[in-house]
Design a protein around this motif. Structure first.
Motif, PDB file in Angstrom:
ATOM      1  N   SER A  25     -44.290  57.601 -15.624  1.00  0.00           N
ATOM      2  CA  SER A  25     -43.191  57.994 -16.501  1.00  0.00           C
ATOM      3  C   SER A  25     -43.223  57.213 -17.809  1.00  0.00           C
ATOM      4  O   SER A  25     -43.047  57.783 -18.895  1.00  0.00           O
ATOM      5  N   SER A  26     -43.480  55.906 -17.727  1.00  0.00           N
ATOM      6  CA  SER A  26     -43.488  55.082 -18.943  1.00  0.00           C
ATOM      7  C   SER A  26     -44.637  55.454 -19.871  1.00  0.00           C
ATOM      8  O   SER A  26     -44.531  55.305 -21.094  1.00  0.00           O
ATOM      9  N   ARG A  61     -50.767  49.953 -22.341  1.00  0.00           N
ATOM     10  CA  ARG A  61     -50.806  51.388 -22.648  1.00  0.00           C
ATOM     11  C   ARG A  61     -52.175  51.988 -22.354  1.00  0.00           C
ATOM     12  O   ARG A  61     -52.742  52.731 -23.154  1.00  0.00           O
ATOM     13  N   HIS A 120     -45.776  58.535 -20.051  1.00  0.00           N
ATOM     14  CA  HIS A 120     -45.591  59.965 -20.325  1.00  0.00           C
ATOM     15  C   HIS A 120     -46.732  60.805 -19.746  1.00  0.00           C
ATOM     16  O   HIS A 120     -47.127  61.816 -20.335  1.00  0.00           O
ATOM     17  N   GLU A 150     -49.129  47.599 -13.537  1.00  0.00           N
ATOM     18  CA  GLU A 150     -48.390  46.919 -14.602  1.00  0.00           C
ATOM     19  C   GLU A 150     -49.291  46.648 -15.806  1.00  0.00           C
ATOM     20  O   GLU A 150     -48.843  46.702 -16.956  1.00  0.00           O
ATOM     21  N   GLU A 169     -43.237  55.090 -11.581  1.00  0.00           N
ATOM     22  CA  GLU A 169     -42.547  54.513 -12.743  1.00  0.00           C
ATOM     23  C   GLU A 169     -43.513  54.327 -13.913  1.00  0.00           C
ATOM     24  O   GLU A 169     -43.167  54.586 -15.070  1.00  0.00           O
ATOM     25  N   THR A 170     -44.742  53.901 -13.605  1.00  0.00           N
ATOM     26  CA  THR A 170     -45.742  53.717 -14.655  1.00  0.00           C
ATOM     27  C   THR A 170     -46.126  55.046 -15.287  1.00  0.00           C
ATOM     28  O   THR A 170     -46.280  55.149 -16.512  1.00  0.00           O
ATOM     29  N   ALA A 216     -49.424  49.773 -17.811  1.00  0.00           N
ATOM     30  CA  ALA A 216     -48.179  49.981 -18.555  1.00  0.00           C
ATOM     31  C   ALA A 216     -48.081  49.023 -19.738  1.00  0.00           C
ATOM     32  O   ALA A 216     -47.720  49.428 -20.853  1.00  0.00           O
ATOM     33  N   ARG A 217     -48.412  47.754 -19.523  1.00  0.00           N
ATOM     34  CA  ARG A 217     -48.261  46.744 -20.571  1.00  0.00           C
ATOM     35  C   ARG A 217     -49.178  47.014 -21.758  1.00  0.00           C
ATOM     36  O   ARG A 217     -48.770  46.881 -22.917  1.00  0.00           O
TER      37      ARG A 217
END
Length: 255
Positions: free
Chosen positions: A230-231, A165, A233, A159, A227-228, A162-163
């Motif tokens: 994918s977020s 980047r 890319h 997370e 999921e991460t 993801a948060r």
């Protein structure tokens, strides 16, 4: 409890001074002291470190945003929290950048104030949190008693990527989790694994074998990882994560 309080105070001091290496060394020493006799104490210490480092990171992000909105550059005290952290490379929390590189980054940035502010306030906290995640995952990589904490930390690190980047850190995190899984597959078939010399295998020390819960926790972590990817890319990492999920499912067939 006395040692636990001392350790918590020590980690607080490490975070205040942005000394991630010393925090990691302290955690390893405390793991050796408490793992067999008081794993609950080790969990308390680790949760304290991660929770406080995550809060500090969020507070630093809010402070950096506030300074940018106010149109003021960070103060010298903020910009030089530590000599080491002042020259961090934005794209990679594990490597330092020269003063010239930092100047170039500021010059070519579309928002030089944002770049300087993030360098001075946010990056030291990002780096400490990232190093804390890695240290905890390394310490707990084969600890069956604290398996839930390991996966909670792994999901927190995902997370984090993801948060903020953090693509480079995400790739390294995936490699680390993949290596841990590979060691458990290779050496951790069941019981206390031993090496050729008859001594416990250090790669999976503390591992008590695969259980239904272990497999479920690994799958949950990989779903967050997918999921991460994918977020961010990072589709190659996504495909590799699907392979990890397949390998875990294969373990479930033999568990």
């Amino acid at each position: 409890p006395t040692y636990e309080k001392i350790m918590i105070s020590y980690l607080d001091l490490c975070m205040e001074l942005n000394r991630s290496r010393e925090a990691k060394d302290g955690l390893h020493q405390y793991r050796n002291l408490s793992q067999s006799q008081a794993p609950g104490s080790l969990e308390v210490v680790i949760r304290h470190l991660i929770d406080k480092a995550e809060r500090a990171c969020l507070e630093a992000k809010a402070a950096a945003d506030a300074k940018v909105e106010a149109g003021t550059a960070p103060s010298p005290a903020d910009a030089t929290a530590t000599e080491e952290s002042a020259v961090l490379e934005v794209d990679d929390l594990d490597t330092g950048a020269s003063a010239g590189s930092s100047l170039l980054l500021t010059t070519v940035s579309s928002d030089p104030l944002r770049t300087r502010t993030d360098h001075g306030i946010l990056l030291p906290r990002l780096r400490f949190l990232w190093e804390s995640y890695r240290a905890v995952l390394d310490i707990l990589r084969s600890n069956s008693k604290l398996e839930r904490l390991y996966h909670g930390t792994a999901r927190g690190a995902l997370e984090f990527c993801a948060r903020y980047r953090r693509r480079t850190e995400f790739r390294r995190l995936c490699d680390m989790l993949r290596m841990h899984l590979g060691n458990l597959q290779k050496y951790g078939g069941g019981g206390e694994p031993v090496g050729a010399d008859g001594k416990p295998n250090s790669k999976v020390r503390g591992w008590e074998g695969w259980t239904t819960e272990s497999i479920e926790l690994h799958l949950q972590t990989r779903f967050v990882q997918l999921e991460t990817a994918s977020s961010l890319h990072l589709y190659t990492e996504g495909f590799r994560t699907v392979e990890d999920i397949y390998n875990i499912l294969q373990i479930s067939h033999g568990a």
